[in-house]
Design a protein around this motif. Sequence first.
Motif, PDB file in Angstrom:
ATOM      1  N   SER A 105       0.833  -1.205   0.000  1.00 54.97           N
ATOM      2  CA  SER A 105       0.000   0.000   0.000  1.00 54.97           C
ATOM      3  C   SER A 105       0.868   1.255   0.000  1.00 54.97           C
ATOM      4  CB  SER A 105      -0.935   0.018   1.214  1.00 54.97           C
ATOM      5  OG  SER A 105      -1.830  -1.064   1.171  1.00 54.97           O
ATOM      6  N   GLU A 106       1.912   1.218   0.795  1.00 57.78           N
ATOM      7  CA  GLU A 106       2.838   2.359   0.867  1.00 57.78           C
ATOM      8  C   GLU A 106       3.449   2.641  -0.509  1.00 57.78           C
ATOM      9  OE1 GLU A 106       4.879   5.478   2.791  1.00 57.78           O
ATOM     10  OE2 GLU A 106       3.292   4.189   3.571  1.00 57.78           O
ATOM     11  N   LYS A 107       3.891   1.597  -1.178  1.00 58.66           N
ATOM     12  CA  LYS A 107       4.500   1.766  -2.499  1.00 58.66           C
ATOM     13  C   LYS A 107       3.481   2.298  -3.507  1.00 58.66           C
ATOM     14  CE  LYS A 107       7.252   1.449  -6.015  1.00 58.66           C
ATOM     15  NZ  LYS A 107       8.058   2.572  -6.405  1.00 58.66           N
ATOM     16  N   LEU A 108       2.268   1.748  -3.485  1.00 61.24           N
ATOM     17  CA  LEU A 108       1.238   2.204  -4.415  1.00 61.24           C
ATOM     18  C   LEU A 108       0.858   3.656  -4.139  1.00 61.24           C
ATOM     19  CD1 LEU A 108      -0.594   1.646  -6.773  1.00 61.24           C
ATOM     20  CD2 LEU A 108      -2.183   0.475  -5.222  1.00 61.24           C
ATOM     21  N   LEU A 109       0.803   4.035  -2.888  1.00 60.26           N
ATOM     22  CA  LEU A 109       0.496   5.430  -2.549  1.00 60.26           C
ATOM     23  C   LEU A 109       1.624   6.373  -2.960  1.00 60.26           C
ATOM     24  CD1 LEU A 109      -1.253   4.840   0.870  1.00 60.26           C
ATOM     25  CD2 LEU A 109      -2.317   5.796  -1.196  1.00 60.26           C
ATOM     26  N   GLN A 110       2.844   5.879  -3.016  1.00 58.28           N
ATOM     27  CA  GLN A 110       3.944   6.695  -3.540  1.00 58.28           C
ATOM     28  C   GLN A 110       3.759   6.939  -5.034  1.00 58.28           C
ATOM     29  OE1 GLN A 110       7.504   4.554  -2.498  1.00 58.28           O
ATOM     30  NE2 GLN A 110       7.318   5.024  -0.322  1.00 58.28           N
TER      31      GLN A 110
END
Length: 186
Positions: A105-110
Amino acid sequence: STSLNAPKKARQRFEKGLQEIAKDPERRDLRKAGESLAKAVAAYPRYAAAWTALGKVRAAMGNLDGAQRAFQASIEADSDYMPPYQPLILLEMGQRRWQQVFNLSEKLLQLHEQLTHVRYYQAKASFFLGDLDKAESLSRLVLSSAEGEFLPDAHQLLGLVYSKKGQLKMAAAEDRKFVATRPNSD
């Protein structure tokens, strides 16, 4: 960008797989589509789009481990290619692998910070990882967004956070908000 560099033979196999998927559900053969897509990625292992399509086919066929591997291969081929992230996040949620859910999720939000539903996944992962403050702040962020009204489960999650923190009046208020979004449910 790696998908754009796929050689002609890999692209043809990818397109053949997509054509099979696009057929009427009564006529399509997911096994055949999967075979074409597997040949595409064998011919060009950095074919992120083909890996993602293969993951979706495998998931539709009930091969969740194979789907997970295909989505991960897509991300490894091109970490900036967004389509494999959400289905992989959902698979990880189903397996209750909360650290992976949080990290993906963190990567996708980046890559795209406006994906409110992904922020909700991150809030849920934070809750199950025991980071109540993070789960609270992310849930509040979800609910304060324009899309927050379409994610009423964030109220339920926030209620669970407040309950764990011993803030029972606040938990009850969030539970009431959640229930109000489902007036005709049992």
